[in-house]
Design a protein around this motif. Structure first.
Motif, PDB file in Angstrom:
ATOM      1  N   ALA A 107      82.320 -44.248  45.747  1.00  0.00           N
ATOM      2  CA  ALA A 107      82.064 -42.809  45.953  1.00  0.00           C
ATOM      3  C   ALA A 107      82.294 -42.042  44.648  1.00  0.00           C
ATOM      4  O   ALA A 107      81.489 -41.183  44.268  1.00  0.00           O
ATOM      5  CB  ALA A 107      82.972 -42.273  47.048  1.00  0.00           C
ATOM      6  N   ASN A 110      79.512 -42.412  42.125  1.00  0.00           N
ATOM      7  CA  ASN A 110      78.325 -41.626  42.527  1.00  0.00           C
ATOM      8  C   ASN A 110      78.495 -40.143  42.223  1.00  0.00           C
ATOM      9  O   ASN A 110      77.548 -39.475  41.822  1.00  0.00           O
ATOM     10  CB  ASN A 110      78.092 -41.758  44.034  1.00  0.00           C
ATOM     11  N   ILE A 111      79.689 -39.642  42.451  1.00  0.00           N
ATOM     12  CA  ILE A 111      79.938 -38.207  42.262  1.00  0.00           C
ATOM     13  C   ILE A 111      79.936 -37.840  40.774  1.00  0.00           C
ATOM     14  O   ILE A 111      79.479 -36.786  40.373  1.00  0.00           O
ATOM     15  CB  ILE A 111      81.294 -37.831  42.926  1.00  0.00           C
ATOM     16  N   SER A 136      78.891 -48.871  50.447  1.00  0.00           N
ATOM     17  CA  SER A 136      80.190 -48.349  49.998  1.00  0.00           C
ATOM     18  C   SER A 136      81.040 -49.414  49.308  1.00  0.00           C
ATOM     19  O   SER A 136      81.766 -49.120  48.371  1.00  0.00           O
ATOM     20  CB  SER A 136      80.967 -47.738  51.167  1.00  0.00           C
ATOM     21  N   ILE A 257      87.690 -33.652  51.423  1.00  0.00           N
ATOM     22  CA  ILE A 257      87.623 -34.966  50.742  1.00  0.00           C
ATOM     23  C   ILE A 257      88.949 -35.239  50.038  1.00  0.00           C
ATOM     24  O   ILE A 257      89.421 -36.378  49.995  1.00  0.00           O
ATOM     25  CB  ILE A 257      86.408 -35.089  49.773  1.00  0.00           C
ATOM     26  N   ASP A 309      81.037 -38.340  54.813  1.00  0.00           N
ATOM     27  CA  ASP A 309      80.384 -37.330  53.987  1.00  0.00           C
ATOM     28  C   ASP A 309      79.284 -37.978  53.137  1.00  0.00           C
ATOM     29  O   ASP A 309      79.052 -39.184  53.219  1.00  0.00           O
ATOM     30  CB  ASP A 309      81.430 -36.661  53.078  1.00  0.00           C
ATOM     31  N   TYR A 311      78.235 -38.782  49.375  1.00  0.00           N
ATOM     32  CA  TYR A 311      78.890 -38.862  48.054  1.00  0.00           C
ATOM     33  C   TYR A 311      77.849 -38.801  46.947  1.00  0.00           C
ATOM     34  O   TYR A 311      77.628 -39.764  46.218  1.00  0.00           O
ATOM     35  CB  TYR A 311      79.759 -40.128  48.002  1.00  0.00           C
ATOM     36  N   MET A 315      79.467 -33.465  43.377  1.00  0.00           N
ATOM     37  CA  MET A 315      80.038 -32.845  44.581  1.00  0.00           C
ATOM     38  C   MET A 315      79.016 -31.903  45.234  1.00  0.00           C
ATOM     39  O   MET A 315      79.370 -30.931  45.906  1.00  0.00           O
ATOM     40  CB  MET A 315      81.312 -32.059  44.244  1.00  0.00           C
ATOM     41  N   PHE A 442      76.033 -43.371  49.916  1.00  0.00           N
ATOM     42  CA  PHE A 442      76.447 -43.837  48.593  1.00  0.00           C
ATOM     43  C   PHE A 442      75.278 -44.198  47.677  1.00  0.00           C
ATOM     44  O   PHE A 442      75.504 -44.685  46.577  1.00  0.00           O
ATOM     45  CB  PHE A 442      77.354 -45.075  48.725  1.00  0.00           C
TER      46      PHE A 442
END
Ligand code: SF4
Length: 466
Positions: A107, A110-111, A136, A257, A309, A311, A315, A442
């Motif tokens: 995650a 990715n963010i 994930s 988060i 959520d 990711y 954000m 993801f």
């Protein structure tokens, strides 16, 4: 994997980026704003956390510490254990082991990175992990399969049944990397004596396994200290949940988060306590003024995520809630099930109780805590049975005054895709508008963030919500 991807280690890269981001907030506002001009690639994600005030900056510090712990584990004589978000790291801290929560690491990549974790995911598939498995684990594991991370010493996860794709990913990792592996059986029932007894025995075996890996016996004083910290954190989470129930909620979407990322990384560790303190401080100030935690300052409606959520880069998902004045009321990952929390009363048998009075009671407590983690708790069988996905969603949606419910997952998530349409139908019958997202939480190659956002906006418009 592209050769350039192999130039740097994944965990070192992430640690460097997060450490720089955490330090940025030490400057004056003018200095910080000027620095953004020099980091166009990282500006979006850094700004989101820095604008989140003390709690946001603390999140960056916590992630920075997490990676530093991994990078320095071996030189400090510690073992590294790869594990999953549905396994509490508190027992690993009690036994002096450094955890790697693979889903969280995916995650974060990715963010933070525009390139996402795609190369690592593909590499994991290239060496044999099916691309229909959950993305994930695949992202972070891919980096470790390519030896682009600190060497993992052993692996611990929960067995299939809770989530076959999750458990199989760890079984594959153990075989591919040739590492010792313990799969903790998931309890057939929650709150039933026979099942709970079996789970405690299994947990005891797990501890023996970790003792063999570390070469040290369990230190019960240390376990008691970790559980004392967990108890403190549970009381703080109960306060956060109360604050979150207020209208408007003084919590920002980012706080959701933060609550669960902190728990997955540092449960029972002071790092998490500090983060919770900052969240409470920020939320209490807002609550005192009756103010919303949203950036726009107004709460138009409340959405509850009944799974996980999204990711995506910078954000963007949480910022979207902020920009549209929609309060994010948490989801399956963020809410908690210790008996200090009010909403557990409406779900008999769901909560765990911490008792530190003897080694026996500590084993019982930590095993039951583990059995209340996401998926193990409510996505491990028929969705409409007592205390399972449907009942839990309805209890939480009611407690937090949700106006609508949103599902997001990964295409690999067979346990939820098998029921999600039935879930949606039942939740609609209870009066909740429901939106099912079709992206991969993801992997933005499955559906772009722009398309996901458009579908979300369409849902809110068509259902007359905003
Ligand atoms: S339940 Fe879904 S999101 Fe969770 S590990 Fe399994 S596939 Fe992934």
């Amino acid at each position: 994997m592209r050769p350039e991807m192999k130039e740097y280690n994944y965990d070192w890269l992430m640690s460097s980026a997060l450490s720089a981001a955490a330090n940025l907030a030490n400057g004056t506002q003018k200095e910080t704003d000027l620095a953004y001009q020099y980091i166009p690639y990282f500006k979006g994600v850094t700004k989101t956390f820095v604008d989140g005030g003390d709690a946001g900056v603390q999140v960056l510090k916590l992630f920075d510490t997490y990676y530093k712990n991994i990078l320095t584990a071996h030189e400090r004589g510690k073992k590294i254990c790869a594990t999953t978000f549905c396994f509490s790291p508190s027992i690993l801290y009690a036994m002096g082991v450094v955890p790697i929560c693979t889903e969280l690491l995916t995650a974060l990549g990715n963010i933070v990175w525009r390139r996402g974790m795609f190369d690592y995911m593909d590499y994991a598939s290239q060496v044999g992990l099916p691309e229909t498995s959950c993305s994930s684990q695949r992202g972070a594991l891919g980096a470790y399969f390519a030896e682009l991370g600190e060497s993992i010493d052993f692996i611990v996860c929960d067995t299939p049944g809770v989530c076959d794709t999750n458990a199989n990913a760890f079984a594959f990792a153990a075989s591919y990397m040739d590492k010792p592996y313990y799969a903790l059986n998931y309890p057939q029932n929650i709150g039933d004596e026979r099942s709970q007894g079996y789970h405690v025995d299994d947990y005891r075996e797990l501890v023996r396994f970790i003792e063999v890996q570390t070469g040290s016996k369990m230190d019960y004083d240390r376990l008691a200290a970790v559980l004392a910290e967990v108890e403190k954190q549970d009381a703080m989470i109960a306060d956060i949940e109360d604050l979150h129930s207020l209208k408007p909620t003084p919590l920002s979407p980012m706080h959701n988060i933060a609550v669960y990322a902190g728990r997955f990384t540092f449960s029972g560790h002071k790092e998490y306590t500090t983060l919770l303190e900052k969240i409470i401080e920020t939320a209490k100030k807002k609550a005192k003024m009756g103010a919303s935690g949203l950036k726009t300052g107004k709460e138009k409606l409340r959405a509850y995520m009944f799974y996980i959520d999204h990711y995506t880069l910078d954000m963007n998902f949480w910022n979207w809630f902020d920009d549209n004045s929609i309060a994010h009321m948490g989801g399956m990952l963020s809410h908690h099930f210790s008996d200090t929390i009010g909403y557990t009363e409406s779900l008999p048998g769901i909560a765990y109780h911490l008792d530190r009075s003897s080694p026996e009671s500590m084993f019982e407590s930590i095993a039951q805590l583990n059995a209340r983690l996401p998926m193990v708790r409510s996505v491990r069988g028929p969705y409409d049975q007592p205390n399972m996905w449907l009942e839990e969603t309805l209890a939480l949606a009611e407690n937090f005054g949700a106006d609508c419910l949103i599902y997001n997952g990964t295409p690999g998530c067979r346990n939820t895709w098998a029921n999600v349409k039935l879930m949606a139908r039942d939740l609609e019958k209870h009066g909740y508008p429901v939106h099912v997202m079709y992206d991969d939480a993801f992997d933005d190659r499955v559906e772009s963030w722009d398309a996901t956002k458009e579908r979300l906006e369409e849902f809110f418009k068509v259902r007359g919500l905003i």
